[in-house]
Design a protein around this motif. Structure first.
Motif, mmCIF file in Angstrom:
data_model
loop_
_atom_site.group_PDB
_atom_site.id
_atom_site.type_symbol
_atom_site.label_atom_id
_atom_site.label_comp_id
_atom_site.label_asym_id
_atom_site.label_seq_id
_atom_site.Cartn_x
_atom_site.Cartn_y
_atom_site.Cartn_z
ATOM 1 N N PRO A 104 -10.432 -7.730 -10.217
ATOM 2 C CA PRO A 104 -9.137 -7.064 -10.446
ATOM 3 C C PRO A 104 -8.662 -6.212 -9.279
ATOM 4 N N ASN A 105 -9.545 -5.398 -8.697
ATOM 5 C CA ASN A 105 -9.116 -4.494 -7.630
ATOM 6 C C ASN A 105 -8.667 -5.258 -6.391
ATOM 7 N N THR A 106 -9.444 -6.246 -5.985
ATOM 8 C CA THR A 106 -9.086 -6.997 -4.775
ATOM 9 C C THR A 106 -7.879 -7.899 -5.023
ATOM 10 N N TYR A 107 -7.758 -8.404 -6.242
ATOM 11 C CA TYR A 107 -6.589 -9.227 -6.562
ATOM 12 C C TYR A 107 -5.314 -8.392 -6.518
ATOM 13 N N LYS A 108 -5.364 -7.177 -7.045
ATOM 14 C CA LYS A 108 -4.189 -6.304 -6.984
ATOM 15 C C LYS A 108 -3.854 -5.943 -5.537
ATOM 16 N N ALA A 109 -4.881 -5.769 -4.711
ATOM 17 C CA ALA A 109 -4.636 -5.500 -3.288
ATOM 18 C C ALA A 109 -3.944 -6.690 -2.628
ATOM 19 N N TYR A 110 -4.338 -7.901 -3.029
ATOM 20 C CA TYR A 110 -3.675 -9.095 -2.506
ATOM 21 C C TYR A 110 -2.212 -9.132 -2.941
ATOM 22 N N LEU A 111 -1.945 -8.827 -4.204
ATOM 23 C CA LEU A 111 -0.561 -8.792 -4.683
ATOM 24 C C LEU A 111 0.247 -7.734 -3.936
ATOM 25 N N SER A 112 -0.389 -6.612 -3.604
ATOM 26 C CA SER A 112 0.295 -5.588 -2.816
ATOM 27 C C SER A 112 0.635 -6.115 -1.428
ATOM 28 N N LEU A 113 -0.266 -6.894 -0.843
ATOM 29 C CA LEU A 113 0.002 -7.521 0.455
ATOM 30 C C LEU A 113 1.182 -8.480 0.350
ATOM 31 N N THR A 169 11.673 3.778 18.041
ATOM 32 C CA THR A 169 10.977 4.853 17.331
ATOM 33 C C THR A 169 11.063 4.648 15.824
ATOM 34 N N GLY A 170 11.644 3.538 15.376
ATOM 35 C CA GLY A 170 11.962 3.357 13.968
ATOM 36 C C GLY A 170 10.980 2.583 13.127
ATOM 37 N N LEU A 171 9.786 2.281 13.638
ATOM 38 C CA LEU A 171 8.834 1.525 12.823
ATOM 39 C C LEU A 171 8.315 2.341 11.642
ATOM 40 N N TRP A 172 8.433 3.656 11.711
ATOM 41 C CA TRP A 172 8.048 4.480 10.543
ATOM 42 C C TRP A 172 8.952 4.161 9.355
ATOM 43 N N ILE A 173 10.166 3.690 9.619
ATOM 44 C CA ILE A 173 11.068 3.253 8.552
ATOM 45 C C ILE A 173 10.741 1.827 8.145
ATOM 46 N N MET A 174 10.595 0.947 9.111
ATOM 47 C CA MET A 174 10.440 -0.472 8.804
ATOM 48 C C MET A 174 9.079 -0.769 8.175
ATOM 49 N N GLU A 175 8.032 -0.258 8.765
ATOM 50 C CA GLU A 175 6.694 -0.496 8.218
ATOM 51 C C GLU A 175 6.281 0.603 7.229
ATOM 52 N N GLY A 176 6.680 1.830 7.519
ATOM 53 C CA GLY A 176 6.299 2.929 6.638
ATOM 54 C C GLY A 176 6.945 2.834 5.269
ATOM 55 N N PHE A 177 8.261 2.570 5.230
ATOM 56 C CA PHE A 177 8.929 2.404 3.948
ATOM 57 C C PHE A 177 8.374 1.194 3.205
ATOM 58 N N THR A 178 8.100 0.133 3.936
ATOM 59 C CA THR A 178 7.530 -1.063 3.309
ATOM 60 C C THR A 178 6.152 -0.763 2.735
ATOM 61 N N SER A 179 5.381 0.065 3.438
ATOM 62 C CA SER A 179 4.054 0.454 2.945
ATOM 63 C C SER A 179 4.152 1.348 1.714
ATOM 64 N N TYR A 180 5.212 2.121 1.611
ATOM 65 C CA TYR A 180 5.429 2.913 0.403
ATOM 66 C C TYR A 180 5.795 2.004 -0.764
ATOM 67 N N TYR A 181 6.655 1.041 -0.512
ATOM 68 C CA TYR A 181 7.143 0.215 -1.602
ATOM 69 C C TYR A 181 6.139 -0.832 -2.069
ATOM 70 N N ASN A 206 2.886 -0.873 -2.881
ATOM 71 C CA ASN A 206 2.128 -0.466 -4.067
ATOM 72 C C ASN A 206 3.040 0.014 -5.202
ATOM 73 N N LEU A 207 4.190 0.600 -4.850
ATOM 74 C CA LEU A 207 5.125 1.033 -5.880
ATOM 75 C C LEU A 207 5.651 -0.171 -6.663
ATOM 76 N N ILE A 208 5.891 -1.273 -5.957
ATOM 77 C CA ILE A 208 6.338 -2.496 -6.629
ATOM 78 C C ILE A 208 5.247 -3.042 -7.539
ATOM 79 N N ILE A 209 3.997 -2.964 -7.094
ATOM 80 C CA ILE A 209 2.890 -3.398 -7.943
ATOM 81 C C ILE A 209 2.805 -2.530 -9.191
ATOM 82 N N ARG A 210 3.114 -1.245 -9.055
ATOM 83 C CA ARG A 210 3.189 -0.365 -10.228
ATOM 84 C C ARG A 210 4.356 -0.776 -11.134
ATOM 85 N N ARG A 211 5.528 -0.991 -10.552
ATOM 86 C CA ARG A 211 6.695 -1.339 -11.350
ATOM 87 C C ARG A 211 6.510 -2.662 -12.088
#
Length: 577
Positions: free
Chosen positions: A255-264, A295-307, A309-314
């Motif tokens: 379960p844990n690794t499968y959810k990590a895959y879905l997050s990927l 200087t904007g990768l904090w938006i492109m990759e950072g926001f994506t990294s926030y979303y 796992n949030l999408i996996i929660r939703r």
């Protein structure tokens, strides 16, 4: 006549890791010579990878077989004397590097990262091209985001930017398709793994539908997921209408690794919008020959990294506790690297070309990842918008509006200041401080944001006394080798080095299990001095090292008990399914 380019790929020696490329250039009469170039990096993976190093047996001839003069003028440029309308370029590419961004060929399959396979004519990236694949007889499938042409195993790209964003998997991969809101999606599984087709289709469909709802529409006519299954692997790279993923073949049964895959999956699919279409000005059109700084990768990759796992929660795959644990990892990762005091999220973005993909033994002391820090800034922004608007708006609304304005309407990249202004116009919320924090070493008080929706960031090490030398040790073949030394730690101040062999401390032999080291640190008091016996370059010596207080964090994100109903409602909205 309009110039045309046709590539033919052949595999006479796949077991030796080669693809043979033929490039037929027709009706090109612009100059007396042509400069053929190969990219040196792959969009989405910000490192000069020197793909031309893998080119062999380069030759050029006219269509009647006459050899034409060709010579290199730079590391990635071949100049061809061009006095014929039609020429045929031939070369072989060696491909044996397993990653989502580099080509790999063996007897079982070929994964082709296009930037390291296809050359372009300098100044003519806009030309369309066709590709024909001649696989060995024992390969039966091709998976790619490229548009199919009329003939078998043939494909078309409207220009080289599209070609370079469309990797190919050729072999005997397990493939199947499913539709989500009218868009067909193909799954291609490479290698042995214990997955469930129906489960994957159902779960990924939920992710796609959730992301469609965030962005408002799906830009694809079709989409391809390719997963390479290895014994140990994890990673991905986004493309215009496909993604290449790497996973452990054992991922799907736990379960844990499968959810990590879905997050990927959620992460890379989110990039369909965030970076592939909604993007900083610097990230397209690309210069494939040198670094493209932003200087904007904090938006492109950072926001994506926030979303991700949030999408996996939703979608209901993570419960609340699991999601908060995942989010806390970003805070622990950043604040347990001394480099967070030296590098901002924006500078981490800018320096990705020399730091992110080239870590060394001192990287944790000098740098952070814009993935983790960007996710922290994204959650602060999301929570502030939710709280200030009483749940009327959230970060979703900003992204949807930015995608519509900068991509769908204006079809251009954005500057960070433009995104800030748009975000404030859409939500009516002052977000200046958070954007400034991305460019500053001054840290936000994240509990200001968490508390407003009924949560808190808790450091379980606060007030605790933990003695440490400030080293990370690897035990191998009976030896204990220092692999990291933390800035300003006792080891740093006392002169311990990376690659020193740790032999004994205070006369206690260091064992491969680390029990002696753990015992000594458990018994030691802060500011005690210990005698450390090391071997450095074959010379044995003793250093006196002062044990200092550990500054390592152990964050969790927890609900605040007994909060007002209105505050609890905002937290529920944040984490709602």
């Amino acid at each position: 006549m309009t110039p045309s380019i046709h590539f033919t790929l052949s595999f006479s020696e796949p077991q030796a890791h080669y693809v043979e490329v033929q490039m037929h250039i027709k009706s090109f009469t612009a100059f007396d010579y042509i400069d053929l170039k190969m990219p040196v990096w792959a969009p989405g993976s910000y490192l000069i990878r020197e793909y031309p190093k893998n080119i062999e047996r380069f030759s050029v001839s006219s269509t009647d077989g006459k050899e034409l003069k060709a010579y290199k003028t730079s590391k990635n440029t071949w100049r061809v004397d061009h006095k014929k309308n039609d020429i045929i370029v031939k070369y072989a590419v060696y491909a044996f590097e397993n990653s989502v961004r580099t080509s790999h060929i063996d007897y079982s399959h070929a994964f082709l990262s296009p930037v390291g396979v296809f050359m372009y004519i300098h100044g003519y990236l806009y030309l369309p091209c066709d590709i024909t694949v001649n696989p060995p007889p024992h390969w039966s499938k091709i998976s790619t985001g490229l548009e199919r042409a009329s003939t078998s195993n043939s494909y078309h790209a409207a220009n080289f930017d599209i070609l370079y964003d469309s990797p190919l998997e050729i072999g005997n991969q397990d493939t199947w398709s499913f539709e989500v809101e009218g868009v067909p999606h193909e799954f291609a599984m490479v290698g042995i793994a214990d997955y469930d087709r129906e489960q994957l289709s159902a779960d990924v469909s939920k992710i796609v539908a959730e992301e469609n709802s965030i962005w408002g529409s799906n830009p694809n006519q079709h989409y391809t997921f390719v997963t390479h299954n290895y014994q140990n692997a994890h990673g991905g790279l986004e493309h215009l209408n496909s993604t290449i993923l790497a996973a452990s073949r054992y991922t799907y049964s736990q379960p844990n690794t499968y959810k990590a895959y879905l997050s990927l999956v959620a992460h890379e699919y989110f990039h369909l919008w965030n970076v592939k279409r909604l993007r900083p000005t610097a990230l397209g059109p690309f210069d494939y020959e040198q670094e493209n700084y932003t200087t904007g990768l904090w938006i492109m990759e950072g926001f994506t990294s926030y979303y991700d796992n949030l999408i996996i929660r939703r979608c209901g795959f993570y419960n609340e506790r699991e999601y908060l644990q995942q989010l806390a990892i970003d805070f622990n990762t950043v604040y347990n690297r001394p480099g967070y005091e030296l590098q901002s999220a924006a500078m981490s973005s800018f320096d990705t070309w020399i730091k992110q993909y080239r870590p060394d033994e001192n990287s944790h002391n000098t740098s952070i990842s814009y993935y983790n820090k960007g996710a922290m800034l994204a959650v602060a922004m999301d929570l502030k918008i939710i709280a200030d608007t009483q749940g009327k708006y959230r970060l979703d609304d900003v992204l949807k509006a930015a995608y519509k304005q900068f991509y769908l309407i204006e079809n251009r990249g954005f500057e960070e200041e433009e995104l800030l202004r748009l975000a404030e116009q859409v939500t009516g919320v002052d977000l200046q401080k958070i954007f400034q924090a991305a460019h500053s070493l001054e840290e936000l008080d994240y509990n200001i944001y968490f508390n407003r929706v009924g949560y808190q960031l808790v450091d379980h090490n606060a007030g605790q006394s933990h003695a440490t030398l400030g080293i990370k040790v690897a035990h191998s073949e009976g030896k204990s080798i220092i692999k990291q030394v933390d800035r300003a730690s006792g080891a740093w101040l006392g002169g311990l080095n990376v690659e020193d062999e740790l032999i004994a401390i205070n006369g206690h032999r260091i064992d491969p299990q680390g029990k002696a080291l753990d015992h000594i640190l458990t018994q030691a008091k802060v500011h005690d001095t210990v005698n450390v016996l090391i071997a450095r370059d074959g010379i044995v010596s003793t250093l006196e090292i002062t044990v200092l207080q550990s500054d390592k964090k152990a964050f969790s994100i927890e609900a605040i008990p007994n909060i007002e109903a209105s505050t609890a409602a905002l937290g529920k909205l944040w984490l709602s399914l």
